[in-house]
Design a protein around this motif. Sequence first.
Motif, mmCIF file in Angstrom:
data_model
loop_
_atom_site.group_PDB
_atom_site.id
_atom_site.type_symbol
_atom_site.label_atom_id
_atom_site.label_comp_id
_atom_site.label_asym_id
_atom_site.label_seq_id
_atom_site.Cartn_x
_atom_site.Cartn_y
_atom_site.Cartn_z
ATOM 1 N N SER A 27 0.822 -1.211 0.000
ATOM 2 C CA SER A 27 0.000 0.000 0.000
ATOM 3 C C SER A 27 0.854 1.257 0.000
ATOM 4 O O SER A 27 0.549 2.238 -0.689
ATOM 5 N N LYS A 30 2.457 1.913 -3.422
ATOM 6 C CA LYS A 30 1.471 2.459 -4.344
ATOM 7 C C LYS A 30 1.249 3.941 -4.080
ATOM 8 O O LYS A 30 1.199 4.753 -5.020
ATOM 9 N N ALA A 31 1.127 4.316 -2.803
ATOM 10 C CA ALA A 31 0.898 5.720 -2.447
ATOM 11 C C ALA A 31 2.069 6.594 -2.887
ATOM 12 O O ALA A 31 1.868 7.682 -3.443
ATOM 13 N N TYR A 34 1.995 7.070 -6.641
ATOM 14 C CA TYR A 34 0.938 8.007 -7.034
ATOM 15 C C TYR A 34 1.334 9.445 -6.718
ATOM 16 O O TYR A 34 1.140 10.355 -7.539
ATOM 17 N N LEU A 48 -4.527 12.042 -0.084
ATOM 18 C CA LEU A 48 -3.870 10.941 0.623
ATOM 19 C C LEU A 48 -4.578 10.732 1.952
ATOM 20 O O LEU A 48 -4.641 11.640 2.776
ATOM 21 N N SER A 185 -5.760 9.992 -6.129
ATOM 22 C CA SER A 185 -6.317 9.622 -4.839
ATOM 23 C C SER A 185 -5.724 8.292 -4.391
ATOM 24 O O SER A 185 -5.733 7.317 -5.140
ATOM 25 N N CYS A 186 -5.183 8.256 -3.173
ATOM 26 C CA CYS A 186 -4.622 7.001 -2.659
ATOM 27 C C CYS A 186 -4.919 6.878 -1.158
ATOM 28 O O CYS A 186 -5.017 7.884 -0.453
ATOM 29 N N HIS A 187 -5.073 5.640 -0.715
ATOM 30 C CA HIS A 187 -5.407 5.352 0.672
ATOM 31 C C HIS A 187 -4.410 4.343 1.238
ATOM 32 O O HIS A 187 -4.178 3.287 0.638
#
Length: 379
Positions: A27, A30-31, A34, A48, A185-187
Amino acid sequence: MYEEFFNLTTKPFELVPNPEFLFLSKSHKKAITYLDYGIKERVGFILLTGEIGSGKTTILRNLIKGLGDRVVLSKVFNTRVTSEQLIAMVNEDFGLEVSGKDRLTLLRELNEFLIDQYARGNQPILIVDEAQNLSPDLLEEVRLLSNLETDRSKLLQIILVGQPELRKALHQPELKQLRQRIGISCHLKPLCLDETGNYIHHRLEVAGNRDAVELPPETIEIIYQFSRGIPRLINIIGDFLMISAFAEQTREISVDLVREVVGELEEDANYWGDEDVEEISSSRALSPKVAERLDRVEEALSVIVHGGAGDFIDKLISIEKHMGEIAGGIDARLTVIDSSVGSILREVKTLKDKTALLEKRVDIEPDKKRKGMLGWMSS
Protein backbone atom coordinates in the motif's frame (compact mmCIF):
# COMPACT_ATOMS: atom_id res chain seq x y z
CA MET A 1 18.47 2.76 27.43
CA TYR A 2 18.53 -0.75 25.97
CA GLU A 3 20.43 -0.12 22.72
CA GLU A 4 23.78 -1.45 23.96
CA PHE A 5 22.26 -4.67 25.31
CA PHE A 6 20.68 -5.48 21.93
CA ASN A 7 23.62 -4.18 19.86
CA LEU A 8 21.55 -1.39 18.35
CA THR A 9 22.70 2.05 17.25
CA THR A 10 19.33 3.69 17.95
CA LYS A 11 15.89 2.85 19.28
CA PRO A 12 13.98 0.92 16.59
CA PHE A 13 10.41 1.71 17.58
CA GLU A 14 10.29 5.45 18.27
CA LEU A 15 7.05 7.21 17.30
CA VAL A 16 8.66 10.10 15.42
CA PRO A 17 7.95 9.95 11.64
CA ASN A 18 11.55 9.31 10.58
CA PRO A 19 11.83 8.73 6.78
CA GLU A 20 14.91 6.56 7.36
CA PHE A 21 12.63 3.92 8.92
CA LEU A 22 10.07 4.06 6.10
CA PHE A 23 8.78 0.55 5.41
CA LEU A 24 7.39 0.07 1.93
CA SER A 25 4.38 -2.19 2.20
CA LYS A 26 2.37 -2.82 -0.95
CA SER A 27 0.00 0.00 0.00
CA HIS A 28 2.83 2.42 0.84
CA LYS A 29 4.64 1.71 -2.42
CA LYS A 30 1.47 2.46 -4.34
CA ALA A 31 0.90 5.72 -2.45
CA ILE A 32 4.47 6.91 -3.05
CA THR A 33 4.21 6.09 -6.75
CA TYR A 34 0.94 8.01 -7.03
CA LEU A 35 2.26 11.00 -5.11
CA ASP A 36 5.47 11.13 -7.13
CA TYR A 37 3.53 10.96 -10.39
CA GLY A 38 1.05 13.60 -9.27
CA ILE A 39 3.77 16.07 -8.32
CA LYS A 40 5.84 15.53 -11.46
CA GLU A 41 2.76 15.91 -13.67
CA ARG A 42 1.56 18.91 -11.64
CA VAL A 43 -1.86 17.40 -10.98
CA GLY A 44 -4.00 20.09 -9.34
CA PHE A 45 -5.38 18.12 -6.37
CA ILE A 46 -3.92 15.04 -4.69
CA LEU A 47 -5.71 13.15 -1.91
CA LEU A 48 -3.87 10.94 0.62
CA THR A 49 -5.82 9.23 3.40
CA GLY A 50 -5.17 6.58 6.04
CA GLU A 51 -5.96 5.62 9.61
CA ILE A 52 -4.26 7.34 12.53
CA GLY A 53 -0.71 6.01 12.71
CA SER A 54 -0.74 4.42 9.25
CA GLY A 55 2.34 6.35 8.09
CA LYS A 56 0.93 9.38 6.24
CA THR A 57 3.31 11.86 7.85
CA THR A 58 6.32 9.59 7.28
CA ILE A 59 5.46 9.31 3.60
CA LEU A 60 5.05 13.07 3.36
CA ARG A 61 8.42 13.71 4.98
CA ASN A 62 10.02 11.18 2.66
CA LEU A 63 8.33 12.93 -0.25
CA ILE A 64 9.49 16.39 0.85
CA LYS A 65 13.01 15.10 1.37
CA GLY A 66 13.18 13.99 -2.27
CA LEU A 67 11.74 17.13 -3.85
CA GLY A 68 14.02 19.25 -5.99
CA ASP A 69 15.13 22.83 -5.44
CA ARG A 70 12.39 24.13 -7.73
CA VAL A 71 9.63 23.08 -5.33
CA VAL A 72 8.36 25.76 -2.91
CA LEU A 73 6.33 24.34 0.00
CA SER A 74 3.63 25.61 2.32
CA LYS A 75 2.49 23.17 5.01
CA VAL A 76 -0.69 23.66 7.03
CA PHE A 77 -1.11 21.37 10.05
CA ASN A 78 -3.62 23.35 12.14
CA THR A 79 -6.95 22.95 10.37
CA ARG A 80 -9.32 24.17 13.09
CA VAL A 81 -9.19 27.76 11.87
CA THR A 82 -11.26 30.40 10.10
CA SER A 83 -11.07 31.16 6.39
CA GLU A 84 -8.87 34.20 6.93
CA GLN A 85 -6.57 32.31 9.31
CA LEU A 86 -6.16 29.49 6.81
CA ILE A 87 -5.06 31.83 4.02
CA ALA A 88 -2.77 33.69 6.44
CA MET A 89 -1.06 30.39 7.42
CA VAL A 90 -0.58 29.48 3.75
CA ASN A 91 0.96 32.86 2.97
CA GLU A 92 3.14 32.87 6.07
CA ASP A 93 4.58 29.47 5.27
CA PHE A 94 5.37 30.71 1.76
CA GLY A 95 7.34 33.51 3.44
CA LEU A 96 4.86 36.34 2.91
CA GLU A 97 4.06 39.02 5.48
CA VAL A 98 0.56 38.57 6.92
CA SER A 99 0.33 40.90 9.91
CA GLY A 100 -2.59 43.34 9.83
CA LYS A 101 -3.87 42.28 6.39
CA ASP A 102 -7.45 41.35 5.52
CA ARG A 103 -8.59 38.36 3.49
CA LEU A 104 -8.73 40.13 0.11
CA THR A 105 -5.21 41.52 0.56
CA LEU A 106 -3.90 38.09 1.56
CA LEU A 107 -5.46 36.50 -1.53
CA ARG A 108 -4.10 39.17 -3.84
CA GLU A 109 -0.58 38.86 -2.48
CA LEU A 110 -0.76 35.06 -2.68
CA ASN A 111 -1.77 35.29 -6.33
CA GLU A 112 1.10 37.69 -7.07
CA PHE A 113 3.54 35.39 -5.28
CA LEU A 114 2.39 32.35 -7.26
CA ILE A 115 2.67 34.20 -10.57
CA ASP A 116 6.20 35.26 -9.65
CA GLN A 117 7.14 31.68 -8.77
CA TYR A 118 5.70 30.45 -12.05
CA ALA A 119 7.80 33.01 -13.93
CA ARG A 120 10.90 31.76 -12.09
CA GLY A 121 10.15 28.17 -13.09
CA ASN A 122 9.36 27.09 -9.52
CA GLN A 123 6.57 24.74 -8.40
CA PRO A 124 4.56 25.90 -5.35
CA ILE A 125 2.87 23.09 -3.42
CA LEU A 126 0.42 23.41 -0.53
CA ILE A 127 0.14 20.43 1.85
CA VAL A 128 -2.92 20.48 4.11
CA ASP A 129 -2.55 17.87 6.86
CA GLU A 130 -5.41 16.71 9.12
CA ALA A 131 -7.75 17.93 6.40
CA GLN A 132 -10.64 15.87 7.84
CA ASN A 133 -11.02 18.67 10.42
CA LEU A 134 -11.78 21.28 7.76
CA SER A 135 -15.41 22.37 7.56
CA PRO A 136 -17.17 22.22 4.16
CA ASP A 137 -16.74 26.00 3.89
CA LEU A 138 -12.98 25.74 4.44
CA LEU A 139 -12.67 22.85 2.00
CA GLU A 140 -14.44 25.03 -0.54
CA GLU A 141 -11.96 27.80 0.29
CA VAL A 142 -9.12 25.40 -0.51
CA ARG A 143 -10.79 24.57 -3.82
CA LEU A 144 -10.97 28.26 -4.69
CA LEU A 145 -7.21 28.52 -4.15
CA SER A 146 -6.81 26.04 -7.00
CA ASN A 147 -8.51 28.55 -9.32
CA LEU A 148 -5.26 30.51 -9.35
CA GLU A 149 -3.92 29.48 -12.73
CA THR A 150 -2.49 30.55 -16.06
CA ASP A 151 -3.75 29.54 -19.48
CA ARG A 152 -1.43 26.53 -19.42
CA SER A 153 -1.16 25.26 -15.86
CA LYS A 154 -2.18 25.58 -12.23
CA LEU A 155 -0.20 28.07 -10.17
CA LEU A 156 -0.67 26.05 -6.97
CA GLN A 157 -0.68 22.31 -6.45
CA ILE A 158 -2.61 21.10 -3.39
CA ILE A 159 -2.17 17.85 -1.43
CA LEU A 160 -4.98 17.02 1.02
CA VAL A 161 -3.95 14.60 3.75
CA GLY A 162 -6.29 13.16 6.35
CA GLN A 163 -8.05 10.27 8.03
CA PRO A 164 -10.73 8.17 6.26
CA GLU A 165 -13.38 10.64 7.44
CA LEU A 166 -12.01 13.07 4.87
CA ARG A 167 -13.27 10.85 2.04
CA LYS A 168 -16.73 10.83 3.58
CA ALA A 169 -16.67 14.62 3.91
CA LEU A 170 -15.74 15.01 0.25
CA HIS A 171 -18.89 13.12 -0.76
CA GLN A 172 -21.13 15.87 0.56
CA PRO A 173 -23.19 17.40 -2.28
CA GLU A 174 -21.79 20.91 -1.68
CA LEU A 175 -18.25 19.62 -2.28
CA LYS A 176 -18.96 18.06 -5.65
CA GLN A 177 -16.73 20.56 -7.48
CA LEU A 178 -13.78 19.86 -5.18
CA ARG A 179 -14.29 16.10 -5.48
CA GLN A 180 -14.23 16.31 -9.26
CA ARG A 181 -10.92 18.18 -9.21
CA ILE A 182 -9.01 15.45 -7.37
CA GLY A 183 -6.70 13.97 -9.97
CA ILE A 184 -4.78 11.52 -7.75
CA SER A 185 -6.32 9.62 -4.84
CA CYS A 186 -4.62 7.00 -2.66
CA HIS A 187 -5.41 5.35 0.67
CA LEU A 188 -2.89 3.76 3.05
CA LYS A 189 -4.12 0.35 4.18
CA PRO A 190 -2.97 -1.38 7.39
CA LEU A 191 -0.18 -3.95 7.15
CA CYS A 192 -1.13 -7.60 6.68
CA LEU A 193 0.25 -10.34 8.95
CA ASP A 194 3.33 -11.02 6.81
CA GLU A 195 4.03 -7.30 6.42
CA THR A 196 3.78 -6.84 10.19
CA GLY A 197 6.63 -9.30 10.73
CA ASN A 198 8.68 -7.75 7.93
CA TYR A 199 8.01 -4.29 9.35
CA ILE A 200 9.34 -5.25 12.79
CA HIS A 201 12.51 -6.82 11.38
CA HIS A 202 13.00 -3.89 8.99
CA ARG A 203 13.02 -1.39 11.84
CA LEU A 204 15.41 -3.55 13.86
CA GLU A 205 17.72 -3.73 10.84
CA VAL A 206 17.66 0.04 10.28
CA ALA A 207 18.38 0.46 14.00
CA GLY A 208 21.53 -1.64 13.64
CA ASN A 209 20.67 -5.27 14.37
CA ARG A 210 17.97 -7.23 12.55
CA ASP A 211 18.50 -10.19 14.90
CA ALA A 212 18.42 -8.15 18.12
CA VAL A 213 15.58 -10.32 19.46
CA GLU A 214 14.00 -13.67 18.69
CA LEU A 215 10.38 -13.36 17.60
CA PRO A 216 8.49 -16.65 17.13
CA PRO A 217 5.63 -16.50 14.58
CA GLU A 218 3.07 -16.74 17.39
CA THR A 219 4.30 -13.49 18.94
CA ILE A 220 4.06 -11.62 15.64
CA GLU A 221 0.51 -12.90 15.16
CA ILE A 222 -0.54 -11.55 18.58
CA ILE A 223 1.07 -8.18 17.78
CA TYR A 224 -0.77 -8.13 14.46
CA GLN A 225 -4.12 -9.02 16.03
CA PHE A 226 -3.85 -6.27 18.64
CA SER A 227 -2.39 -3.55 16.39
CA ARG A 228 -4.57 -4.46 13.38
CA GLY A 229 -1.53 -3.72 11.25
CA ILE A 230 -1.30 -0.03 12.24
CA PRO A 231 2.42 0.90 12.27
CA ARG A 232 2.15 3.33 15.19
CA LEU A 233 0.61 0.69 17.45
CA ILE A 234 3.20 -1.85 16.32
CA ASN A 235 5.88 0.66 17.38
CA ILE A 236 4.27 1.17 20.78
CA ILE A 237 4.09 -2.58 21.41
CA GLY A 238 7.62 -3.08 20.05
CA ASP A 239 9.15 -0.48 22.34
CA PHE A 240 7.46 -1.94 25.42
CA LEU A 241 8.62 -5.42 24.42
CA MET A 242 12.22 -4.24 24.08
CA ILE A 243 12.09 -2.60 27.51
CA SER A 244 10.51 -5.69 29.09
CA ALA A 245 13.06 -8.03 27.48
CA PHE A 246 15.87 -5.76 28.62
CA ALA A 247 14.51 -5.78 32.17
CA GLU A 248 14.56 -9.58 32.13
CA GLN A 249 17.97 -9.63 30.37
CA THR A 250 16.70 -11.85 27.58
CA ARG A 251 16.70 -11.61 23.79
CA GLU A 252 13.78 -13.98 23.35
CA ILE A 253 10.34 -12.39 23.06
CA SER A 254 8.02 -15.09 24.36
CA VAL A 255 4.31 -15.44 23.75
CA ASP A 256 3.63 -14.87 27.44
CA LEU A 257 5.63 -11.64 27.39
CA VAL A 258 3.71 -10.33 24.37
CA ARG A 259 0.38 -11.23 25.96
CA GLU A 260 1.39 -9.45 29.16
CA VAL A 261 2.50 -6.28 27.35
CA VAL A 262 -0.57 -6.18 25.08
CA GLY A 263 -2.87 -6.71 28.06
CA GLU A 264 -1.28 -3.87 30.01
CA LEU A 265 -1.41 -1.52 27.02
CA GLU A 266 -5.09 -2.15 26.38
CA GLU A 267 -5.93 -1.80 30.06
CA ASP A 268 -4.03 1.49 30.39
CA ALA A 269 -4.73 3.14 27.04
CA ASN A 270 -7.86 1.38 25.71
CA TYR A 271 -6.73 2.08 22.14
CA TRP A 272 -9.73 0.59 20.44
CA GLY A 273 -12.51 1.49 22.87
CA ASP A 274 -15.14 -0.75 24.42
CA GLU A 275 -17.20 -0.84 21.23
CA ASP A 276 -14.30 -2.47 19.37
CA VAL A 277 -13.44 -5.24 21.84
CA GLU A 278 -15.61 -7.76 20.01
CA GLU A 279 -14.16 -6.72 16.65
CA ILE A 280 -10.62 -7.51 17.84
CA SER A 281 -11.78 -11.07 18.43
CA SER A 282 -13.68 -11.35 15.16
CA SER A 283 -12.77 -13.43 12.13
CA ARG A 284 -11.02 -10.40 10.64
CA ALA A 285 -8.31 -10.87 13.27
CA LEU A 286 -7.83 -14.48 12.15
CA SER A 287 -5.85 -15.78 9.25
CA PRO A 288 -7.56 -15.41 5.84
CA LYS A 289 -7.99 -19.19 5.53
CA VAL A 290 -9.82 -19.51 8.84
CA ALA A 291 -12.02 -16.50 8.07
CA GLU A 292 -12.88 -18.01 4.68
CA ARG A 293 -13.86 -21.33 6.27
CA LEU A 294 -16.13 -19.55 8.74
CA ASP A 295 -17.82 -17.79 5.83
CA ARG A 296 -18.39 -21.16 4.15
CA VAL A 297 -19.97 -22.57 7.30
CA GLU A 298 -22.32 -19.60 7.59
CA GLU A 299 -23.23 -19.97 3.91
CA ALA A 300 -23.96 -23.68 4.34
CA LEU A 301 -26.17 -23.02 7.35
CA SER A 302 -28.04 -20.35 5.41
CA VAL A 303 -28.76 -22.87 2.62
CA ILE A 304 -30.01 -25.40 5.15
CA VAL A 305 -32.36 -22.93 6.82
CA HIS A 306 -33.67 -21.21 3.69
CA GLY A 307 -33.07 -23.73 0.91
CA GLY A 308 -34.47 -27.12 -0.07
CA ALA A 309 -33.89 -30.40 1.71
CA GLY A 310 -32.28 -31.94 -1.38
CA ASP A 311 -28.98 -30.28 -0.44
CA PHE A 312 -29.45 -30.95 3.23
CA ILE A 313 -27.14 -33.94 3.75
CA ASP A 314 -24.45 -32.57 1.41
CA LYS A 315 -24.37 -29.32 3.35
CA LEU A 316 -24.07 -31.17 6.65
CA ILE A 317 -21.06 -33.04 5.30
CA SER A 318 -19.58 -29.76 4.08
CA ILE A 319 -20.10 -28.17 7.48
CA GLU A 320 -18.46 -31.08 9.30
CA LYS A 321 -15.45 -30.86 6.97
CA HIS A 322 -14.95 -27.13 7.43
CA MET A 323 -15.65 -27.30 11.15
CA GLY A 324 -12.76 -29.72 11.49
CA GLU A 325 -10.48 -27.32 9.64
CA ILE A 326 -11.67 -24.38 11.71
CA ALA A 327 -11.17 -26.22 14.99
CA GLY A 328 -7.50 -26.61 14.13
CA GLY A 329 -6.97 -22.98 13.15
CA ILE A 330 -8.85 -20.87 15.67
CA ASP A 331 -6.95 -19.38 18.59
CA ALA A 332 -8.48 -20.43 21.90
CA ARG A 333 -8.07 -16.87 23.13
CA LEU A 334 -10.72 -15.58 20.73
CA THR A 335 -13.70 -16.28 22.92
CA VAL A 336 -16.17 -14.67 20.58
CA ILE A 337 -15.21 -17.06 17.78
CA ASP A 338 -15.23 -20.01 20.15
CA SER A 339 -18.77 -19.10 21.11
CA SER A 340 -19.82 -18.82 17.46
CA VAL A 341 -18.33 -22.21 16.59
CA GLY A 342 -20.04 -23.81 19.54
CA SER A 343 -23.35 -22.32 18.45
CA ILE A 344 -22.87 -23.65 14.91
CA LEU A 345 -22.02 -27.14 16.19
CA ARG A 346 -25.13 -27.18 18.34
CA GLU A 347 -27.28 -26.10 15.40
CA VAL A 348 -25.75 -28.77 13.16
CA LYS A 349 -26.40 -31.45 15.78
CA THR A 350 -30.00 -30.32 16.17
CA LEU A 351 -30.55 -30.47 12.42
CA LYS A 352 -28.96 -33.92 12.14
CA ASP A 353 -31.13 -35.21 15.01
CA LYS A 354 -34.26 -33.87 13.33
CA THR A 355 -33.27 -35.48 10.05
CA ALA A 356 -32.65 -38.85 11.69
CA LEU A 357 -35.96 -38.61 13.53
CA LEU A 358 -37.85 -37.89 10.32
CA GLU A 359 -36.18 -40.78 8.47
CA LYS A 360 -37.27 -43.20 11.22
CA ARG A 361 -40.83 -41.99 11.61
CA VAL A 362 -41.89 -41.07 8.09
CA ASP A 363 -42.43 -44.18 5.96
CA ILE A 364 -43.40 -42.82 2.54
CA GLU A 365 -42.10 -42.88 -1.03
CA PRO A 366 -38.82 -40.99 -1.67
CA ASP A 367 -40.56 -38.24 -3.62
CA LYS A 368 -43.18 -37.86 -0.90
CA LYS A 369 -40.46 -37.92 1.75
CA ARG A 370 -38.67 -35.06 0.01
CA LYS A 371 -41.96 -33.14 -0.16
CA GLY A 372 -42.55 -33.76 3.52
CA MET A 373 -39.06 -32.56 4.49
CA LEU A 374 -39.53 -29.41 2.43
CA GLY A 375 -42.72 -28.72 4.29
CA TRP A 376 -40.94 -29.24 7.61
CA MET A 377 -38.05 -26.99 6.60
CA SER A 378 -40.36 -24.16 5.57
CA SER A 379 -42.49 -24.38 8.67
